[in-house]
Design a protein around this motif. Structure first.
Motif, PDB file in Angstrom:
ATOM      1  N   ASP A  13     -11.087 -24.319  18.400  1.00  0.00           N
ATOM      2  CA  ASP A  13     -11.291 -23.723  19.726  1.00  0.00           C
ATOM      3  C   ASP A  13      -9.994 -23.717  20.531  1.00  0.00           C
ATOM      4  OD1 ASP A  13     -13.907 -23.266  19.144  1.00  0.00           O
ATOM      5  OD2 ASP A  13     -14.633 -25.105  20.108  1.00  0.00           O
ATOM      6  N   ARG A  17      -8.107 -20.362  21.935  1.00  0.00           N
ATOM      7  CA  ARG A  17      -7.721 -20.159  23.338  1.00  0.00           C
ATOM      8  C   ARG A  17      -6.226 -19.872  23.469  1.00  0.00           C
ATOM      9  NH1 ARG A  17     -11.612 -24.349  24.153  1.00  0.00           N
ATOM     10  NH2 ARG A  17      -9.970 -25.928  24.090  1.00  0.00           N
ATOM     11  N   ILE A  20      -5.552 -16.191  22.287  1.00  0.00           N
ATOM     12  CA  ILE A  20      -5.978 -15.222  23.300  1.00  0.00           C
ATOM     13  C   ILE A  20      -5.032 -15.263  24.496  1.00  0.00           C
ATOM     14  CG2 ILE A  20      -7.816 -14.662  24.933  1.00  0.00           C
ATOM     15  CD1 ILE A  20      -9.824 -15.580  22.865  1.00  0.00           C
ATOM     16  N   GLY A  21      -4.625 -16.466  24.877  1.00  0.00           N
ATOM     17  CA  GLY A  21      -3.675 -16.574  25.987  1.00  0.00           C
ATOM     18  C   GLY A  21      -2.358 -15.890  25.688  1.00  0.00           C
ATOM     19  N   VAL A  24      -2.804 -12.164  26.070  1.00  0.00           N
ATOM     20  CA  VAL A  24      -2.868 -11.793  27.484  1.00  0.00           C
ATOM     21  C   VAL A  24      -1.476 -11.809  28.112  1.00  0.00           C
ATOM     22  CG1 VAL A  24      -3.755 -12.498  29.737  1.00  0.00           C
ATOM     23  CG2 VAL A  24      -5.253 -12.558  27.729  1.00  0.00           C
ATOM     24  N   PRO A 115     -16.370 -12.783  30.481  1.00  0.00           N
ATOM     25  CA  PRO A 115     -15.011 -12.595  31.025  1.00  0.00           C
ATOM     26  C   PRO A 115     -13.901 -12.772  29.990  1.00  0.00           C
ATOM     27  CG  PRO A 115     -16.364 -13.863  32.534  1.00  0.00           C
ATOM     28  CD  PRO A 115     -17.169 -13.707  31.294  1.00  0.00           C
ATOM     29  N   HIS A 116     -13.986 -13.826  29.144  1.00  0.00           N
ATOM     30  CA  HIS A 116     -12.889 -14.064  28.212  1.00  0.00           C
ATOM     31  C   HIS A 116     -12.806 -12.940  27.155  1.00  0.00           C
ATOM     32  CE1 HIS A 116     -16.395 -15.821  26.219  1.00  0.00           C
ATOM     33  NE2 HIS A 116     -15.769 -15.677  25.069  1.00  0.00           N
ATOM     34  N   LYS A 117     -13.962 -12.394  26.774  1.00  0.00           N
ATOM     35  CA  LYS A 117     -13.954 -11.283  25.822  1.00  0.00           C
ATOM     36  C   LYS A 117     -13.393 -10.025  26.477  1.00  0.00           C
ATOM     37  CE  LYS A 117     -17.879 -12.888  23.053  1.00  0.00           C
ATOM     38  NZ  LYS A 117     -19.230 -12.553  22.536  1.00  0.00           N
ATOM     39  N   VAL A 119     -11.263  -9.824  29.009  1.00  0.00           N
ATOM     40  CA  VAL A 119      -9.813  -9.956  29.228  1.00  0.00           C
ATOM     41  C   VAL A 119      -9.053  -9.715  27.929  1.00  0.00           C
ATOM     42  CG1 VAL A 119      -8.004 -11.610  29.810  1.00  0.00           C
ATOM     43  CG2 VAL A 119     -10.060 -11.470  31.209  1.00  0.00           C
ATOM     44  N   PHE A 120      -9.588 -10.280  26.814  1.00  0.00           N
ATOM     45  CA  PHE A 120      -8.920 -10.084  25.527  1.00  0.00           C
ATOM     46  C   PHE A 120      -8.941  -8.608  25.122  1.00  0.00           C
ATOM     47  CE2 PHE A 120      -9.470  -9.605  20.901  1.00  0.00           C
ATOM     48  CZ  PHE A 120      -8.215 -10.026  20.483  1.00  0.00           C
TER      49      PHE A 120
END
Length: 836
Positions: A13, A17, A20-21, A24, A115-117, A119-120
């Motif tokens: 995990d 993260r 993905i960061g 972004v 939200p995280h999906k 943004v990615f």
């Protein structure tokens, strides 16, 4: 059930993260460069209509996906590359990047994506569009050509693949190469179709001459698309059948819980359902199991979650419809219509699940019947207690040496006057009484004890893990006390009375001998009007020598064969003798020295009890008179049979003897057996009150082994409590024995009574008793029973230069603080000192 992630899951995990960061951050950098380029180049504002068309086209392409179901898998195809590349051809790159980001963000907000999906997705699209725009800018000047468009599309595709599959690999816990190779051929063909479409549309836009191809190219694209769809469908169907076969093998289990778990979780994977629900209500079992591909999410009573007409359902029934187990429900968050192939597969899967449920249920029923038969063979059908067979098997296991540490005893219980219940109220009422007795005995039994019904109104309890024989009597009394409460049967209040016989496991003879001894003790308790009796060899009616003693009692009384020995009672703290107990013995010319255990019952039945009791009392008072003349004014304690107290002449006889010997009444202590029954207490109370009013003191012997102490103490105002030696012997090692002694001392203190411990054998026992608050004791540590003359000599010699002392004091003078003497309310007697 909630699963706790492992440390490996936590690490994955964190990596996800971080990845993905990174995407972004790169997207923010690319967006910033595009904005800087637009500002630095002073890009003019394009035609608003063109901007609106590109934005609307991008929103439409991302929102309204083309879903293609191959087998049961949903494959979503978007055509966002078309508005992106058309926009790059017609508009400067920075505007297309901003339009794409805005349109995709609009779609994600519209569809309420996490939200995280979201943004990615936006970040990935920004990087892909930026890459395509950069390539088109570099190689497509001054006028974009087909080759430039192809290179830009390849850049878009490459960046999308490089960003998408590592994230998918981490999220699904698979390798990146495996994730990239998954359906690679299908993706390549699909992208080629999209590329041809993009090039065609751009050519149409850039050159009206190419409008001639307007009719041919869509037909070619449709043919390619249908060919690819057919190819994927065939492959997915084959894979689906293999998966169904594997699941059917996994369903071959006799555990119903396992079958339901596999059916629900694998069904979710097989049909790409969000959840699968299995409802067993129609089969008579109120149970609903719900699961997704990750595991079971619910297992319990209904109702169902997907209980609406639009739900995709299948009956769990065999192919011949001879057995129906319930209902299988496929839960989808959106509306999904299964193809004909999928419906057939769903029916096949439901039939396999139904067969597995039937097999598991049949096996469970067979197991239940086997367990029920085994239970019925070992238990009484009326009460549910163990039966005689089970009791004998458990007892045989003890004799075979397969038990835990400790002694084993058998308690045999017979209900008194039970026949009257059957005769008066009927057998139905009698059965209710037996069930209540069984419940009370089972509730009162200690862990490990076995309660059994032998038949009729006869019960037995196998007492195990006993640290001392005295605890067998203690446990037996507790169990019989549990039967005392009244119960209502047929509108009448009935009181249960019972008698119990206790037998310790013999060294030989096995369970049959144990049962015989308990039976003898039980009938002895019934004859004596006692609640419990413990087997003793001298009381065994099978002992021929005991039968011979009855004819010799008259001679024994006449020729003074009954003698009295005395055992001193010592203050545990100081070691000084404070009184003595008279112990009768029979000096038989043939059998030698006999104890009361060997002849007392015979005396009680012979009619010689009065003469025997008078002879013992006379010798005890004579000894006390001699000691008093020698300056040792010691009270003397004499044991009294319950049958003597039933004689109305007994109080007068005692008082006459006291007067003849000139002995004050308070120097005589009459020891009463705690095994007196409640009915006997009511009768003897008058005699005891007469003696007590005259000043005679009363002691309760063998305290803790008879009926409820409060029952005795509420009828008899005693002065002393004597703790049975069975508890004293284990006071150092048994917490249970220490607890009995401590509770006895606390009870005595609250009632202003003296506590005397019997059977003190060692100094550690003396210290332990003293610390528990016991003030006096007797036993072999101080002296064995002896004649009155020998006891006088022992008192005169003393110990450590102290006449009248038999042991050294536990503490120096002044080291122990003692309470002041106080008088018991209404008794007029002075109580002994108690340790502070």
């Amino acid at each position: 059930m909630r699963l706790i992630p492992s440390s490996n899951d936590d690490a994955t995990d964190r990596q996800l993260r971080l990845l993905i960061g990174l995407v972004v951050v790169l997207a923010l950098g690319a967006a910033g460069l595009n904005v800087w380029y637009a500002v630095a180049s002073s890009l003019p504002l394009p035609n608003p209509v063109l901007l609106l068309l590109i934005y609307a086209g991008s929103v439409t392409a991302n929102r309204f996906k083309v879903y293609v179901r191959f087998g049961s898998s949903k494959n979503a195809t978007t055509w966002n590359e078309i508005p992106v590349l058309v926009g790059l051809v017609l508009l400067p790159g920075p505007w297309v990047v901003l339009l794409t980001a805005a349109s995709l963000a609009t779609v994600k907000i519209w569809t309420r994506v996490a939200p995280h999906k979201a943004v990615f997705s936006v970040a990935k699209e920004v990087l892909a569009v930026s890459a395509a725009g950069t390539v088109l800018t570099l190689v497509g000047q001054p006028q974009p050509t087909a080759g430039a468009v192809i290179l830009a599309y390849l850049a878009f595709w490459l960046v999308d693949e490089l960003l998408f599959h590592p994230v998918i690999a981490l999220a699904s816990r698979t390798g990146p190469i495996k994730a990239f190779r998954q359906d690679l051929g299908g993706r390549v063909l699909t992208n080629l179709v999209r590329l041809v479409t993009v090039v065609y549309i751009i050519e149409v836009v850039l050159s009206d001459a190419n409008l001639l191809l307007l009719g041919f190219v869509p037909l070619l694209v449709a043919c390619l698309y249908l060919w690819q769809s057919s190819r994927l469908r065939t492959r997915e169907e084959r894979s689906s059948w293999r998966q169904l076969a594997d699941i059917t093998d996994e369903l071959s289990s006799v555990d119903l819980n396992h079958v339901l778990c596999v059916a629900a979780t694998q069904g979710a994977r097989l049909f790409s359902a969000d959840e699968v629900e299995i409802d067993l209500t129609s089969s008579g079992l109120d149970r609903v199991v719900r699961a997704n591909a990750g595991g079971v999410t619910f297992d319990g009573p209904g109702p169902r979650k997907y209980d609406d007409p639009t739900a995709t359902t299948a009956d769990l029934e065999t192919r011949d419809r001879s057995y129906r187990a319930g209902l299988l429900v496929l839960g989808f968050y959106g509306k999904v219509k299964l193809t004909e192939f999928e419906q057939y597969k769903l029916k096949t899967f439901a039939s396999a699940v139904c067969t597995a449920i039937r097999n598991a249920s049949a096996y469970a029923e067979l197991q239940r019947l086997n367990e029920q038969n085994a239970f019925d063979a070992a238990h009484d059908p009326l009460t549910g207690l163990a039966n005689r067979r089970e009791l004998y098997e458990r007892a045989d296991a003890y004799f075979a040496g397969h038990t835990e540490d400790g002694l084993v005893a058998l308690l045999l219980i017979d209900l008194n006057h039970f026949k009257e219940v059957n005769d008066t109220l009927g057998h139905g009422a009698g059965d209710e009484v037996l069930r209540t007795v069984a419940h009370r005995l089972g509730s009162a039994a200690a862990p490990g004890d076995l309660v059994a019904r032998l038949g009729g109104d006869e019960f037995a309890v196998l007492l195990v893990n006993l640290l001392t024989p005295a605890l067998a009597t203690h446990r037996a009394e507790q169990m019989l006390t549990a039967l005392e409460g009244s119960l209502e049967v047929e509108g009448m209040q009935i009181t249960v009375e019972a008698a119990g016989g206790i037998a310790l496991a013999p060294g030989s003879g096995g369970v049959n001998e144990l049962m015989r001894r308990a039976d003898i003790a039980m009938y002895q308790a019934k004859r004596g009007g006692q609640r419990t009796a413990t087997y003793a060899h001298a009381q065994d009616t099978a002992d021929v020598d005991r039968l011979m003693l009855g004819g010799e009692l008259h001679r024994a009384v006449a020729e003074h064969e009954f003698v009295v020995d005395f055992q001193p009672i010592v203050d545990l703290g100081s070691g000084e003798v404070i009184s003595a107990e008279a112990l009768a013995r029979w000096q038989h010319p043939e059998h030698g020295y006999l104890t009361p255990m060997q002849f007392l019952e015979t005396v009680e039945r012979s009619g010689q009890l009065s003469a025997f009791a008078d002879a013992v009392l006379d010798q005890a008072l004579s000894a006390a008179e001699i000691w008093r003349e020698a300056s040792f004014d010691l009270p003397v304690a004499v044991n009294v049979s319950p049958r003597s107290l039933l004689d109305p002449r007994f109080p007068a006889t005692v008082l006459a003897r006291l007067e003849r010997h000139g002995t004050p009444a308070d120097r005589l202590v009459l020891e009463l057996a705690e095994t007196l029954t409640i009915s006997q207490l009511d009768v003897v109370g008058r005699a005891l009150n007469e003696l007590r009013e005259a000043g005679v003191r009363l002691a309760l012997d063998d305290f803790g082994t008879g009926v409820s102490p409060l029952s005795v103490l509420s009828h008899i105002p005693v002065n002393q409590l004597k703790i049975d030696q069975g508890f004293v012997g284990t006071v150092e090692t048994s917490s249970e024995a220490a607890a009995v002694i401590r509770s006895t001392v606390d009870l005595a203190r609250s009632l202003h009574l003296t506590v005397i411990a019997e059977g003190v054998e060692s100094e550690p026992q003396r210290h332990a008793l003293w610390e528990l608050g016991c003030v006096a004791g007797q036993g072999h540590l101080f002296a064995r029973p002896m004649s009155s003359a020998r006891l006088l000599g022992t008192l005169q010699r003393g110990s450590g230069g102290r006449p009248g002392a038999l042991a050294a004091p536990l503490h120096d003078v002044g080291a122990v603080v003692r309470m002041q003497r106080r008088r018991s309310p209404g008794s007029g007697r002075t109580l002994p000192h108690l340790p502070a």
